[in-house]
Structures are given as C-alpha cells and as structure tokens.
Scaffold this motif. Structure first.
Motif, PDB file in Angstrom:
ATOM      1  N   VAL A  52      19.350 -11.023   4.708  1.00 18.01           N
ATOM      2  CA  VAL A  52      18.560 -10.694   3.521  1.00 18.01           C
ATOM      3  C   VAL A  52      19.517 -10.279   2.408  1.00 18.01           C
ATOM      4  CG1 VAL A  52      16.842  -9.131   2.541  1.00 18.01           C
ATOM      5  CG2 VAL A  52      16.585  -9.945   4.889  1.00 18.01           C
ATOM      6  N   TYR A  53      19.381 -10.895   1.254  1.00 13.23           N
ATOM      7  CA  TYR A  53      20.177 -10.531   0.092  1.00 13.23           C
ATOM      8  C   TYR A  53      19.338  -9.588  -0.773  1.00 13.23           C
ATOM      9  CZ  TYR A  53      23.580 -14.182   1.047  1.00 13.23           C
ATOM     10  OH  TYR A  53      24.562 -14.950   1.612  1.00 13.23           O
ATOM     11  N   LEU A  54      19.874  -8.430  -1.098  1.00 11.66           N
ATOM     12  CA  LEU A  54      19.185  -7.511  -2.002  1.00 11.66           C
ATOM     13  C   LEU A  54      19.393  -7.923  -3.449  1.00 11.66           C
ATOM     14  CD1 LEU A  54      19.942  -4.133  -0.214  1.00 11.66           C
ATOM     15  CD2 LEU A  54      17.904  -5.587  -0.050  1.00 11.66           C
ATOM     16  N   THR A  55      20.480  -8.615  -3.714  1.00 15.29           N
ATOM     17  CA  THR A  55      20.740  -9.220  -5.022  1.00 15.29           C
ATOM     18  C   THR A  55      21.281 -10.624  -4.759  1.00 15.29           C
ATOM     19  OG1 THR A  55      22.999  -8.369  -5.117  1.00 15.29           O
ATOM     20  CG2 THR A  55      21.282  -7.012  -6.127  1.00 15.29           C
ATOM     21  N   PRO A  56      21.088 -11.530  -5.692  1.00 13.20           N
ATOM     22  CA  PRO A  56      21.584 -12.895  -5.482  1.00 13.20           C
ATOM     23  C   PRO A  56      23.108 -12.908  -5.356  1.00 13.20           C
ATOM     24  CG  PRO A  56      20.097 -12.805  -7.352  1.00 13.20           C
ATOM     25  CD  PRO A  56      20.372 -11.390  -6.953  1.00 13.20           C
ATOM     26  N   ARG A  61      23.914 -16.927  -9.310  1.00 17.86           N
ATOM     27  CA  ARG A  61      23.242 -16.286 -10.453  1.00 17.86           C
ATOM     28  C   ARG A  61      23.118 -17.193 -11.668  1.00 17.86           C
ATOM     29  NH1 ARG A  61      25.606 -10.137  -9.902  1.00 17.86           N
ATOM     30  NH2 ARG A  61      24.838  -9.866  -7.770  1.00 17.86           N
ATOM     31  N   SER A  62      24.188 -17.846 -12.052  1.00 17.33           N
ATOM     32  CA  SER A  62      24.098 -18.738 -13.215  1.00 17.33           C
ATOM     33  C   SER A  62      23.223 -19.949 -12.914  1.00 17.33           C
ATOM     34  CB  SER A  62      25.493 -19.187 -13.664  1.00 17.33           C
ATOM     35  OG  SER A  62      26.109 -19.958 -12.651  1.00 17.33           O
ATOM     36  N   LEU A  63      23.193 -20.353 -11.639  1.00 17.78           N
ATOM     37  CA  LEU A  63      22.356 -21.504 -11.273  1.00 17.78           C
ATOM     38  C   LEU A  63      20.874 -21.167 -11.391  1.00 17.78           C
ATOM     39  CD1 LEU A  63      24.389 -22.752  -8.185  1.00 17.78           C
ATOM     40  CD2 LEU A  63      24.456 -23.594 -10.536  1.00 17.78           C
ATOM     41  N   PHE A  64      20.511 -19.918 -11.123  1.00 16.56           N
ATOM     42  CA  PHE A  64      19.123 -19.499 -11.329  1.00 16.56           C
ATOM     43  C   PHE A  64      18.727 -19.697 -12.788  1.00 16.56           C
ATOM     44  CE2 PHE A  64      19.255 -16.417  -7.553  1.00 16.56           C
ATOM     45  CZ  PHE A  64      18.519 -17.274  -6.761  1.00 16.56           C
ATOM     46  N   LEU A  65      19.626 -19.347 -13.680  1.00 17.98           N
ATOM     47  CA  LEU A  65      19.330 -19.533 -15.103  1.00 17.98           C
ATOM     48  C   LEU A  65      19.180 -21.008 -15.444  1.00 17.98           C
ATOM     49  CD1 LEU A  65      21.642 -16.843 -16.737  1.00 17.98           C
ATOM     50  CD2 LEU A  65      19.147 -16.812 -16.534  1.00 17.98           C
ATOM     51  N   HIS A  66      20.029 -21.853 -14.891  1.00 19.38           N
ATOM     52  CA  HIS A  66      19.898 -23.299 -15.129  1.00 19.38           C
ATOM     53  C   HIS A  66      18.520 -23.778 -14.685  1.00 19.38           C
ATOM     54  CE1 HIS A  66      24.438 -24.512 -15.254  1.00 19.38           C
ATOM     55  NE2 HIS A  66      24.188 -23.449 -15.991  1.00 19.38           N
ATOM     56  N   ASP A  67      18.121 -23.370 -13.486  1.00 12.47           N
ATOM     57  CA  ASP A  67      16.815 -23.788 -12.979  1.00 12.47           C
ATOM     58  C   ASP A  67      15.683 -23.217 -13.835  1.00 12.47           C
ATOM     59  OD1 ASP A  67      18.003 -25.226 -10.959  1.00 12.47           O
ATOM     60  OD2 ASP A  67      17.715 -23.680  -9.430  1.00 12.47           O
TER      61      ASP A  67
END
Length: 79
Positions: A52-56, A61-67
């Motif tokens: 389990v990741y508590l933070t990405p 992280r930058s890929l989340f923004l791209h998506d």
C-alpha cells in the motif's frame, strides 16, 4: 484447457465475471494511461505480496498530471 502460467488468473477473472453484477472490461492503451503503465511495470521490481502506498511513488506523480490533463501521445505502429 489452458496450459500456461496465467491459467489460474484467467479462470479467476472468468469466475468473477459470472457473478451477479454488472462488469465492464475495456482495453486502454498504455499511451492513454501512463500512470497505470508505470505502476504495472514497477510491480516487476518489487517482491511478491500486498503493498500500500500512502503517497504516489515519485516516478508516477508527473504521470498522474499527464493523465489528469489528457495529455496524449501517438501510438507507434509498425507496418
């Protein structure tokens, strides 16, 4: 009858699809979801088990923004 390493996984998916619920499966190219592709590839470098990741992770992280913003990249197809 299946004789490959993925047979138990495929059978489990088929069993879940038979349950009394609505399930929709669709294929998304990795170019349309870089974050999921990154996480799937990251799994190959980790030990087996539940994580389990508590933070990405930093790399995603930058890929989340791209998506999120709908950044897309053309899919290369060799003819």
């Amino acid at each position: 009858m299946m004789t490959n390493d993925y047979a138990p996984l495929i059978q489990a998916i088929k069993d879940y699809l038979k349950l009394d619920w609505h399930v929709s499966i669709s294929h998304i190219y990795r170019e349309a979801n870089f974050a999921a592709d990154y996480m799937a590839n990251l799994a190959f470098s980790l030990p087996l088990g539940f994580l389990v990741y508590l933070t990405p992770p930093l790399g995603v992280r930058s890929l989340f923004l791209h998506d999120f913003y709908g950044v897309s990249y053309p899919r290369s197809v060799l003819l």
